[in-house]
Write an enzyme that holds these catalytic residues in place. Structure first.
Site, mmCIF file in Angstrom:
data_model
loop_
_atom_site.group_PDB
_atom_site.id
_atom_site.type_symbol
_atom_site.label_atom_id
_atom_site.label_comp_id
_atom_site.label_asym_id
_atom_site.label_seq_id
_atom_site.Cartn_x
_atom_site.Cartn_y
_atom_site.Cartn_z
ATOM 1 N N GLU A 251 0.816 -1.211 0.000
ATOM 2 C CA GLU A 251 0.000 0.000 0.000
ATOM 3 C C GLU A 251 0.851 1.263 0.000
ATOM 4 O O GLU A 251 0.354 2.360 0.276
ATOM 5 C CB GLU A 251 -0.964 -0.001 1.195
ATOM 6 C CG GLU A 251 -1.977 -1.127 1.112
ATOM 7 C CD GLU A 251 -3.114 -0.992 2.107
ATOM 8 O OE1 GLU A 251 -3.115 -0.048 2.921
ATOM 9 O OE2 GLU A 251 -4.019 -1.835 2.069
ATOM 10 N N LYS B 291 -15.902 -0.875 2.922
ATOM 11 C CA LYS B 291 -15.250 -1.266 1.670
ATOM 12 C C LYS B 291 -16.325 -1.770 0.711
ATOM 13 O O LYS B 291 -17.009 -2.756 1.010
ATOM 14 C CB LYS B 291 -14.245 -2.395 1.933
ATOM 15 C CG LYS B 291 -13.000 -1.986 2.720
ATOM 16 C CD LYS B 291 -12.268 -3.241 3.172
ATOM 17 C CE LYS B 291 -10.866 -2.946 3.703
ATOM 18 N NZ LYS B 291 -10.299 -4.142 4.388
#
Ligand code: PGA
Ligand code: ZN
Length: 426
Positions: free
Chosen positions: A201, A335
């Site tokens: 990430e 999400k």
């Protein structure tokens, strides 16, 4: 009206295949949606359909999901009103017919759901955030400084060590504080000879001897950048504890330090960290099946710390409601692909907010250039956004999109920064 829907394979930030869907309206207007993919996925997530044919993209191709869009979803949605997002999503849910979208694949359904939203916004001549909701609140980012867990080959057991710029009075100031601290952390690692690039990430690759060392690094980096830890910037952790939990023995394990903890011991360790470091937020401090552990953590920290359920809730309204009834957290990670449609995601955010809890809109570790979530965070007045680190364009695309949304909102744009926590932390 929708005239056609198509889908095809594109590639995410890890180079893995993923679904991109395109919805075309009768007037020629188009919308696209690109689906992200997690690595430390929760067991209660909607199903990401992959072909599992080792001869094809090492089993990771999504050609069946794509065929489901082309053959099944397209037929059902053709000719329908693109502005009826709830109706479109409901039709796909019924067409799938399973509780976890395992027949058509959540990746097939979500691609179309996002693409329909984008096409509808475009048809109205509105930016996505304005079409999605009436929100005007710019999110406070949670930004990863070092990555770990499933995103860095388990070099640390704890997954994310993140920064929240609590001292920022504007989104621009968040970007400035983050830039300064992120690079200060990099300088420190270079000086120590432990700079090894970045994890999935975009946070630094974690070269540490213990799971506590990154906490020290964060405090040092905040100071080195000229800020005061606890005031200008604080720490947030995603423990992703489901990945550390051994169901059989009921224990948590740190591979790095070869340590094993009972639920009570693990809760005590987390509590100790919170006492010694300026930590304001904890995500998945306990496993998604360890409700008792969550209860324990909430009793100790629930009034002082934001406690976010990610794997625990998987953006699933039923699981969120159970959590609210039990009173074991005060925030929910949101999400899109954990649940699989835009409508259900908006409902999950609403359910969270109505309980007086905080939603944190989040990316996945496998991301794309799609910036849908930046718009979603603003549209729903979520107040917080978690996208990984402050490098790599699939991450920066989301942070940058908020800058563009701020410009589009003009005078209307609001930023409350760390005041958002006043809702849950008296
Ligand atoms: P994932 O990680 O996308 O790999 O699940 C993100 C998170 O755990 O928050
Ligand atoms: Zn998480």
């Amino acid at each position: 009206k929708i005239s056609s829907i198509s889908a095809y394979q594109v590639f995410d930030s890890r180079g893995n295949p993923t679904v991109e869907a395109e919805v075309v309206l009768e007037n020629g207007v188009r919308g696209r949606g690109t689906v992200p993919s997690g690595a430390s996925t929760g067991q209660f997530e909607a199903l990401e359909l992959r072909d599992r044919d080792v001869q094809c993209f090492r089993g990771k191709s999504v050609l069946r999901a794509i065929a489901n869009v082309q053959d099944i979803i397209r037929r059902e949605l053709r000719g329908r009103d693109v502005f009826d997002q709830a109706g479109l999503d409901q039709a796909m849910i019924e067409l799938d017919g399973t509780p976890n979208k395992s027949r058509l694949g959540a990746n097939a359904i979500l691609g179309v759901s996002m693409a329909a939203t984008a096409a509808a916004a475009s048809a109205r001549g509105e930016p996505l955030f304005a079409y999605l909701g009436t929100g005007d609140l710019l999110p406070l980012p949670e930004i990863q400084i070092t990555g770990g867990g499933a995103h860095a080959n388990w070099r640390t057991d704890v997954q994310d060590y993140l920064l929240i710029a609590t001292g920022a009075r504007s989104y621009a100031e968040v970007m400035e504080i983050t830039h300064n601290v992120y690079h200060a952390a990099g300088d420190i690692l270079k000086r120590r000879g432990s700079y090894f690039g970045v994890a999935d990430e975009g946070g630094y690759w974690p070269e540490f001897k213990t799971n506590e060392e990154p906490l020290q690094l964060l405090v040092e980096a905040i100071k080195a950048a000229g800020y005061e830890p606890g005031r200008d910037a604080v720490i947030s952790l995603d423990v992703a504890a489901s990945d550390l939990f051994d169901e059989e023995s009921g224990t948590y394990q740190f591979g790095l330090e070869q340590r094993r903890f009972s639920t009570a011991e693990f809760a005590a360790l987390i509590e100790d960290w919170c006492a010694r470091y300026p930590i304001i937020s904890l995500e998945d401090p306990m496993a998604d099946t360890d409700w008792e552990g969550w209860q324990m953590v909430f009793q100790k920290l629930g009034r002082k710390i934001q406690l976010i359920g990610d794997d625990l809730f998987t953006t699933n309204i039923h699981r969120i409601r159970t959590g609210i009834e039990k009173g074991i957290a005060n925030a929910v990670l949101i999400k899109l692909n954990q649940i699989g449609t835009v409508t259900e995601t908006l409902e999950a955010i609403r359910t969270t907010q109505q309980a007086g809890w905080l939603p944190v809109v989040s990316a996945r570790s496998g991301e794309t250039e799609d910036t849908f979530i930046s718009h979603l965070a603003v549209a729903a007045n979520a107040g917080q956004l978690k996208v990984g680190s402050f490098s790599r364009s699939e991450r920066m695309a989301k942070w940058n999109e908020v800058i563009r949304i701020e410009r589009a909102l003009g005078e209307r744009a609001r930023f409350v920064g760390s005041q958002i926590f006043e809702t849950i932390l008296p």
